[in-house]
Structures are given as structure tokens and as C-alpha cells.
Design an enzyme around this catalytic site. Structure first.
Site, PDB file in Angstrom:
ATOM      1  N   HIS A  37       0.837  -1.203   0.000  1.00 29.42           N
ATOM      2  CA  HIS A  37       0.000   0.000   0.000  1.00 29.42           C
ATOM      3  C   HIS A  37       0.876   1.260   0.000  1.00 29.42           C
ATOM      4  CE1 HIS A  37      -2.745  -2.870   2.286  1.00 29.42           C
ATOM      5  NE2 HIS A  37      -3.454  -2.562   1.212  1.00 29.42           N
ATOM      6  N   GLY A 147      -2.820  -2.237  -6.891  1.00 28.43           N
ATOM      7  CA  GLY A 147      -1.694  -3.162  -7.049  1.00 28.43           C
ATOM      8  C   GLY A 147      -1.987  -4.247  -8.079  1.00 28.43           C
ATOM      9  N   SER A 186      -2.355  -8.147   3.406  1.00 30.41           N
ATOM     10  CA  SER A 186      -2.793  -7.998   4.804  1.00 30.41           C
ATOM     11  C   SER A 186      -3.096  -9.360   5.407  1.00 30.41           C
ATOM     12  CB  SER A 186      -4.035  -7.110   4.874  1.00 30.41           C
ATOM     13  OG  SER A 186      -3.756  -5.881   4.245  1.00 30.41           O
TER      14      SER A 186
END
Ligand code: PAF
Length: 284
Positions: A37, A147, A186
């Protein structure tokens, strides 16, 4: 850095920016920020006058039985990281703010959502396309950054923005990886130490398949190579391995690049996805 919680606050904060003719870059996320990120925020910071980060764990993109409840939420840490990256505005609404009762409209992108993750995550891409359309309408950025790790998502968003004439450039950014090749996510936080050691096997398998395609291999050969490699890895349960043309995500049996080879696999209870893009050799 200003934190905005409501659509009205976000519109109020961004209207003067737009009136002043300043360019806006937006990085939509579900929080639990990692280096992937941050690389998007840095690119937005380089290319735009004003950077908007959105943090929203979007319930509509989690299929029934998926990990919505345990998805990591670390807003306090995220705000510290965002401030460090020079973010100007963070839009972090509640689910009630984003989805007031009674909404009747969703955005569904056909065809591109049919293969790869689509059949395994019913409703997922409709949830993504809908929330991203809403976020882009609220933040009204000139450029929005996503991404390449979620390659199918990136193509779905590109197509949604094109089909709906949204005045925004969708910018795809390279996947950020750990030194051993594991793509940052994540969800990596859910891996046990043993699973974490095993996890790079997914990227290794994709890279081997990519080498085959670069040498003239077919989609079927590339997929078989990923399946065989992961079958030999204890703990992995492959969900799919598919090789497609990068732009259209269509299956094409003509050998060689360009091709994206993508896979999803469970490692214990954690779903990992990754892909490798094999570009056509410009000299050939
Ligand atoms: O990639 C993500 O984090 C999410 O799918 C996105 C694009 C922020 C939409 O909720």
C-alpha cells in the site's frame, strides 16, 4: 492530514482542491497498510498534488463464509503510516455511511469476472466494482492506484471506469514482495510461522510456469506446472491455477506470451493469491 468520515465531509474537503485546479491521486484500501500500500501512496505522492487514502473494509466484497469478521483492522497504525507518507486526506467511512439502507444499485462487470477468482468468490467483484465506483465518485481523483497483485481486480476496475466513462486514470502498480518472493498481503498476518516459511512456494511455482511460457509453452502447460509444483508442497490446497491473456483475461491456446499466470491456494486457513505476468519480448 485530515480524516474524513462522511461523504459530505469528503466532498466539502475536496471541492476547493478541485476548484484550485490541483490534481488528486486516490489510493483505495481496506486498511492494515503494508509496504505494498505504501508503494501506491508514494507513487500517488510523486504524481499528484493532493493524495487521498481511503480505508474501508467493504462488507459487500466478502462472499458468505469468508473472513470479513477477522479481517485485520488497524486504523490507528494506518493513520500514522499515512501521515508519514504525506497523505493529505484519509476517507474512512463506516459501513452505514457507505451503504445507507435502501440502496438498489450495484455495478457488475461481465466476462472479466467469470474465471480465476470469480467462481470461487461469488459476488466478490460486484462488491469491489460497486464500492470502487462509489469511492471514485466521492473522491473524484484524476488518478487512482491499485496493485497488480490483485490482477483480475485491476482489470475489472479498469474496465468499469472505461465502461462508465469515469474521468479517472486507473494506474496499476507492481506487486511488492518479501525477499523470499511472497507477495505482500494484509492476510499474510494470519500465517503461522511454519505456514509463513512454506508460503513462497506459490510464487516459485508461478515463476517456473512463467519461464515455460516465455520459452514458448502453452497456457495448459503453465497451469499443469503450477498444479504439479503445489501438489508436492505440504499444507497447500490449490483453488485454481489459470493462464490467460493479460488484457482480456481470455483463455487462448496459442503458445507463448503475453500471458498472466494466476493462482489462488489455501495454506491452512489463509487464502493466498498471486500472479506473474509474462510480457511479449518487444524485440521478437
Ligand atoms: O484491494 C482492495 O484492498 C479492495 O478490494 C479495494 C480495491 C480497496 C476495494 O474495497
Amino acid at each position: 492530514m485530515q480524516v474524513l468520515r462522511t461523504v459530505d465531509e469528503a466532498r466539502g474537503a475536496l471541492a476547493p482542491v478541485r476548484r484550485a485546479g490541483r490534481s488528486v491521486g486516490c489510493v483505495p484500501t481496506m486498511g492494515a497498510l503494508h509496504e505494498g500500500h505504501l508503494s501506491l501512496l508514494r507513487r500517488a505522492r510523486e504524481e499528484c498534488d493532493v493524495v487521498v487514502l481511503t480505508i474501508f473494509v467493504n462488507p459487500t466484497q466478502f462472499a458468505p463464509g469468508e473472513d470479513l469478521a477477522r479481517y485485520p483492522r488497524r486504523e490507528r497504525d494506518d493513520l500514522v503510516l499515512a501521515a508519514r507518507e504525506g497523505v493529505d486526506f484519509v476517507f474512512a467511512p463506516t459501513a452505514e455511511e457507505m451503504y445507507p439502507a435502501g440502496a438498489l444499485t450495484t455495478v457488475r462487470v461481465a466476462e472479466l469476472t467469470e474465471g480465476l477468482c470469480g467462481p470461487h468468490r461469488p459476488g466478490h467483484f460486484e462488491g469491489v466494482a460497486t464500492v470502487v465506483a462509489k469511492l471514485l465518485n466521492i473522491a473524484t481523483p484524476d488518478r487512482a492506484y491499485f496493485g497488480e497483485k490483485d490482477y483480475q481486480q485491476l482489470q475489472v476496475i479498469r474496465r468499469m471506469a472505461w465502461d462508465l466513462n469515469l474521468p479517472v486514470a486507473i494506474v496499476g502498480c507492481p506487486t511488492v514482495r518479501e525477499a523470499d518472493g511472497l507477495a505482500l498481503s494484509s492476510r499474510n498476518a494470519f500465517l503461522s510461522p511454519e505456514e509463513r516459511r512454506a508460503a513462497p512456494a506459490l510464487h516459485r511455482a508461478l515463476r517456473r510456469a512463467a519461464e515455460m511460457v516465455a520459452g514458448g509453452g502453452t497456457a495448459a502447460e503453465a497451469e499443469a506446472a503450477v498444479r504439479t509444483a503445489l501438489a508436492a508442497e505440504p499444507g497447500f490446497q490449490l483453488q485454481y491455477a489459470e493462464a490467460r491473456r493479460p488484457e482480456t483475461l481470455r483463455r487462448d491456446d496459442t503458445p507463448g506470451p503475453p500471458m498472466v499466470i494466476a493462482a489462488a491456494a489455501y495454506l491452512g486457513g489463509t487464502r493466498l493469491i498471486d500472479n506473474v505476468i509474462v510480457e511479449k519480448d518487444p524485440s521478437g
